[in-house]
Design a protein around this motif. Structure first.
Motif, PDB file in Angstrom:
ATOM      1  N   ASP A  25       0.802  -1.227   0.000  1.00 20.95           N
ATOM      2  CA  ASP A  25       0.000   0.000   0.000  1.00 20.95           C
ATOM      3  C   ASP A  25       0.834   1.277   0.000  1.00 20.95           C
ATOM      4  OD1 ASP A  25      -2.475  -1.357  -0.044  1.00 20.95           O
ATOM      5  OD2 ASP A  25      -2.497  -1.536   2.144  1.00 20.95           O
ATOM      6  N   ALA A  26       2.128   1.173  -0.307  1.00 21.41           N
ATOM      7  CA  ALA A  26       2.987   2.357  -0.296  1.00 21.41           C
ATOM      8  C   ALA A  26       3.366   2.832  -1.695  1.00 21.41           C
ATOM      9  CB  ALA A  26       4.254   2.084   0.505  1.00 21.41           C
ATOM     10  N   ASP A  27       3.048   2.058  -2.736  1.00 22.12           N
ATOM     11  CA  ASP A  27       3.381   2.425  -4.123  1.00 22.12           C
ATOM     12  C   ASP A  27       4.866   2.757  -4.264  1.00 22.12           C
ATOM     13  OD1 ASP A  27       0.731   2.252  -5.329  1.00 22.12           O
ATOM     14  OD2 ASP A  27       0.221   3.986  -4.097  1.00 22.12           O
ATOM     15  N   ASN A  28       5.693   1.803  -3.830  1.00 23.18           N
ATOM     16  CA  ASN A  28       7.140   1.985  -3.906  1.00 23.18           C
ATOM     17  C   ASN A  28       7.807   1.109  -4.959  1.00 23.18           C
ATOM     18  OD1 ASN A  28       7.386   3.982  -1.954  1.00 23.18           O
ATOM     19  ND2 ASN A  28       7.563   2.522  -0.281  1.00 23.18           N
ATOM     20  N   ARG A  29       7.026   0.514  -5.866  1.00 24.27           N
ATOM     21  CA  ARG A  29       7.629  -0.213  -6.975  1.00 24.27           C
ATOM     22  C   ARG A  29       8.438   0.775  -7.821  1.00 24.27           C
ATOM     23  NH1 ARG A  29       2.365  -0.154  -6.639  1.00 24.27           N
ATOM     24  NH2 ARG A  29       1.190  -1.978  -5.919  1.00 24.27           N
ATOM     25  N   TYR A  30       9.423   0.285  -8.564  1.00 26.38           N
ATOM     26  CA  TYR A  30      10.222   1.259  -9.313  1.00 26.38           C
ATOM     27  C   TYR A  30       9.402   1.995 -10.386  1.00 26.38           C
ATOM     28  CZ  TYR A  30      11.542  -0.607 -13.999  1.00 26.38           C
ATOM     29  OH  TYR A  30      11.556  -1.003 -15.315  1.00 26.38           O
ATOM     30  N   PRO A  31       8.416   1.366 -11.055  1.00 27.97           N
ATOM     31  CA  PRO A  31       7.601   2.163 -11.990  1.00 27.97           C
ATOM     32  C   PRO A  31       6.819   3.273 -11.279  1.00 27.97           C
ATOM     33  CG  PRO A  31       7.408  -0.187 -12.469  1.00 27.97           C
ATOM     34  CD  PRO A  31       8.100  -0.078 -11.146  1.00 27.97           C
ATOM     35  N   ASP A  32       6.365   3.016 -10.028  1.00 28.95           N
ATOM     36  CA  ASP A  32       5.693   4.063  -9.262  1.00 28.95           C
ATOM     37  C   ASP A  32       6.653   5.214  -8.986  1.00 28.95           C
ATOM     38  OD1 ASP A  32       3.291   2.545  -8.990  1.00 28.95           O
ATOM     39  OD2 ASP A  32       4.211   1.418  -7.373  1.00 28.95           O
ATOM     40  N   GLU A  33       7.871   4.854  -8.598  1.00 30.96           N
ATOM     41  CA  GLU A  33       8.876   5.878  -8.308  1.00 30.96           C
ATOM     42  C   GLU A  33       9.214   6.680  -9.565  1.00 30.96           C
ATOM     43  OE1 GLU A  33      10.276   6.564  -5.402  1.00 30.96           O
ATOM     44  OE2 GLU A  33       9.782   4.873  -4.122  1.00 30.96           O
ATOM     45  N   LEU A  34       9.226   6.000 -10.705  1.00 28.04           N
ATOM     46  CA  LEU A  34       9.490   6.688 -11.972  1.00 28.04           C
ATOM     47  C   LEU A  34       8.367   7.667 -12.299  1.00 28.04           C
ATOM     48  CD1 LEU A  34      11.343   6.943 -14.457  1.00 28.04           C
ATOM     49  CD2 LEU A  34      10.078   5.028 -15.483  1.00 28.04           C
ATOM     50  N   ALA A  39      14.216   1.284  -0.703  1.00 25.34           N
ATOM     51  CA  ALA A  39      15.328   2.138  -1.120  1.00 25.34           C
ATOM     52  C   ALA A  39      15.944   1.646  -2.421  1.00 25.34           C
ATOM     53  CB  ALA A  39      16.387   2.185  -0.016  1.00 25.34           C
ATOM     54  N   GLY A  40      15.987   0.326  -2.602  1.00 26.15           N
ATOM     55  CA  GLY A  40      16.519  -0.238  -3.842  1.00 26.15           C
ATOM     56  C   GLY A  40      15.654   0.086  -5.040  1.00 26.15           C
ATOM     57  N   TYR A  41      14.327   0.003  -4.867  1.00 22.68           N
ATOM     58  CA  TYR A  41      13.427   0.358  -5.971  1.00 22.68           C
ATOM     59  C   TYR A  41      13.545   1.843  -6.305  1.00 22.68           C
ATOM     60  CZ  TYR A  41      11.298  -4.273  -5.825  1.00 22.68           C
ATOM     61  OH  TYR A  41      11.084  -5.634  -5.896  1.00 22.68           O
ATOM     62  N   HIS A  42      13.710   2.660  -5.282  1.00 23.67           N
ATOM     63  CA  HIS A  42      13.923   4.087  -5.525  1.00 23.67           C
ATOM     64  C   HIS A  42      15.216   4.301  -6.311  1.00 23.67           C
ATOM     65  CE1 HIS A  42      13.748   8.417  -4.740  1.00 23.67           C
ATOM     66  NE2 HIS A  42      15.028   8.357  -4.423  1.00 23.67           N
ATOM     67  N   ALA A  43      16.258   3.541  -5.965  1.00 22.35           N
ATOM     68  CA  ALA A  43      17.539   3.666  -6.663  1.00 22.35           C
ATOM     69  C   ALA A  43      17.415   3.261  -8.127  1.00 22.35           C
ATOM     70  CB  ALA A  43      18.598   2.819  -5.964  1.00 22.35           C
ATOM     71  N   ALA A  92      21.863  -1.767   1.752  1.00 24.68           N
ATOM     72  CA  ALA A  92      20.722  -0.876   1.942  1.00 24.68           C
ATOM     73  C   ALA A  92      19.646  -1.070   0.878  1.00 24.68           C
ATOM     74  CB  ALA A  92      21.184   0.573   1.937  1.00 24.68           C
ATOM     75  N   TYR A  93      20.023  -1.647  -0.252  1.00 21.99           N
ATOM     76  CA  TYR A  93      19.075  -1.877  -1.342  1.00 21.99           C
ATOM     77  C   TYR A  93      18.485  -3.286  -1.307  1.00 21.99           C
ATOM     78  CZ  TYR A  93      21.131   2.346  -3.460  1.00 21.99           C
ATOM     79  OH  TYR A  93      21.567   3.623  -3.715  1.00 21.99           O
ATOM     80  N   ASP A  94      18.865  -4.092  -0.346  1.00 19.30           N
ATOM     81  CA  ASP A  94      18.468  -5.510  -0.263  1.00 19.30           C
ATOM     82  C   ASP A  94      17.275  -5.639   0.680  1.00 19.30           C
ATOM     83  OD1 ASP A  94      18.288  -8.270   0.010  1.00 19.30           O
ATOM     84  OD2 ASP A  94      20.439  -8.565   0.297  1.00 19.30           O
TER      85      ASP A  94
END
Length: 429
Positions: A241-250, A415-419, A403-405
């Motif tokens: 429920d946080a929408d932190n997938r990398y496409p969301d971050e993009l 944090a990894g998906y954000h990266a 930190a990305y694991d």
């Protein structure tokens, strides 16, 4: 973890044994790109200004890693689901998919509202959806149906709540396993219940809903982006429920810069580029034409897939046969060919590190390195995003930066998906 689902392979043409990228399998009564029926006031996709705002890839029903309702289906129940759009407009429509249904799907009615907290909908925002100007719709087995256009101003990154009332037994449901967004169900017809209090049953999968499209507002040029791949595109292990997938971050990057854009997620957890399984969907090669090519307003596809082919084919006792680097390359070439035939720019992403994952092996690592080197140097892709190097631990490049694991040494953390999203040159898309 989704990538470790060792389930029986879908039947594939004999050509796949040696060259997985040459022939498309047929599944669920469909071949090639599924043609979707439309609502009565929208006769076609091209030239009408529709563009994708949200999407997910549907899968055959099954009990996999995440408990879900796909096998039991629904009867005399309301199904409430939340989606967050990447771009906005002044009208919206929803696509319902029965791609893997063996019988017609009868939807007694549907409503959409602006998401509040949990299953609640903002007061006074609920609107009925129509299908060919009717409240009910039947989606054929193997088919898909669009709702009529609903005049509703939608903002970029806004969440919408779709409620379906399923009065008759549906049978097993076409769905998307790893939604990482809570879905809700309750007994009876509660389409217009805005409190959400009765929706006490929850799931983290989506059912039947496959696309949300918008039109109106500033459209600009054809510039939509499809992200295509496996669990790392799907966002597995990110916060629910946080929408932190990398496409969301993009999508958030584009919105933050004042140029919101259609960013569509067609990842499936556990998916392989060369082979399909009942639990993780058709192969990337076979589903590309169904999931990606029908999307309107798209100019670019980002492909990140192959780590499950590498890992599962090396896992002792796995039902996945040995998959060679040559087969992986052939599959990627097939996807590139399909994309370019439709005039799409196609960008390849290198496979991220996975040392320490349950299905890691030195032989599998050698395959990953070889495929990544081909992606970087072959010139087959229009551009390359080197996620391998962006997420690798400098102290051990075969591992993710700690930190990305997420903890399983395969899937990124939030944090990894954000990266990953930050590693993408957005202007190149």
């Amino acid at each position: 973890m989704a990538a470790l689902l060792a389930v029986p392979l879908l039947p594939l043409p004999a050509a796949h044994a040696d060259a997985p990228a040459t022939t498309a399998a047929t599944t669920g009564g469909t071949t090639g790109a599924t043609t979707a029926a439309r609502g009565g006031d929208d006769g076609g996709r091209d030239g009408e200004g529709w563009r994708g705002a949200w999407a997910t890839s549907v899968q055959p029903p099954g009990r996999t890693l995440l408990p879900n309702w796909s096998q039991e289906g629904f009867e005399q129940q309301s199904l409430r689901q939340v989606v967050r759009v990447s771009t906005g407009g002044t009208a919206v429509r929803f696509k319902l998919s029965n791609r893997y249904g063996s019988t017609p799907l009868r939807v007694a009615g549907a409503a959409v509202g602006r998401t509040a907290e949990g299953a609640a909908v903002r007061e006074g925002s609920s609107r009925a959806l129509a299908f060919g100007k009717e409240r009910a719709v039947t989606v054929p087995a193997g088919g898909e149906v669009f709702s009529d256009a609903l005049r509703m101003r939608v903002k970029p990154l806004e969440s919408l709540t779709l409620t379906l009332y399923l009065a008759e037994p549906t049978g097993p449901a076409t769905y998307h396993m790893s939604a990482l967004t809570t879905s809700y169900r309750a007994a009876g017809d509660l389409r217009f219940d805005e409190s959400g209090e009765a929706f006490t049953d929850t799931s983290v999968s989506w059912y039947y809903v496959a696309d949300v499209e918008v039109r109106g507002g500033p459209t600009g040029r054809r510039n939509g982006v499809v992200t295509f791949g496996d669990s790392i595109t799907d966002g597995f292990a990110s916060t629910v429920d946080a929408d932190n997938r990398y496409p969301d971050e993009l999508a958030e990057r584009y919105a933050r810069e004042g140029r919101p854009r259609s960013v569509l997620n067609h990842g499936i957890s556990g998916n392989m580029v060369t082979y399909g399984t009942p639990g993780t969907g058709e192969s990337g090669v076979d589903r590309f034409k169904k999931d990606v090519l029908p999307e309107p307003g798209v100019s670019t596809v980002v492909v990140l897939e192959g780590i499950n082919d590498v890992g599962l084919s090396e896992l002792p006792g796995s039902s996945v046969p040995d998959i060679s680097v040559e087969q992986l390359i052939a599959a990627h070439r097939d996807i590139i060919r399909q994309a370019r035939a439709e005039g799409l720019k196609v960008i390849g992403a290198t496979l991220t590190p996975f040392k320490g994952a349950v299905y890691f092996s030195e032989r599998g690592e050698a395959k990953r390195d070889a495929l990544n080197e081909w992606i970087r140097t072959s010139g087959a892709y229009d551009r390359v995003i080197d996620l391998d190097r962006a997420l690798a631990d400098p102290a051990d490049p075969d591992r993710l930066v700690p930190a990305y694991d997420s903890g399983d040494h395969l899937h990124p953390s939030d944090a990894g998906y954000h990266a990953i999203a930050e590693a993408i040159d957005v202007d190149s898309l």
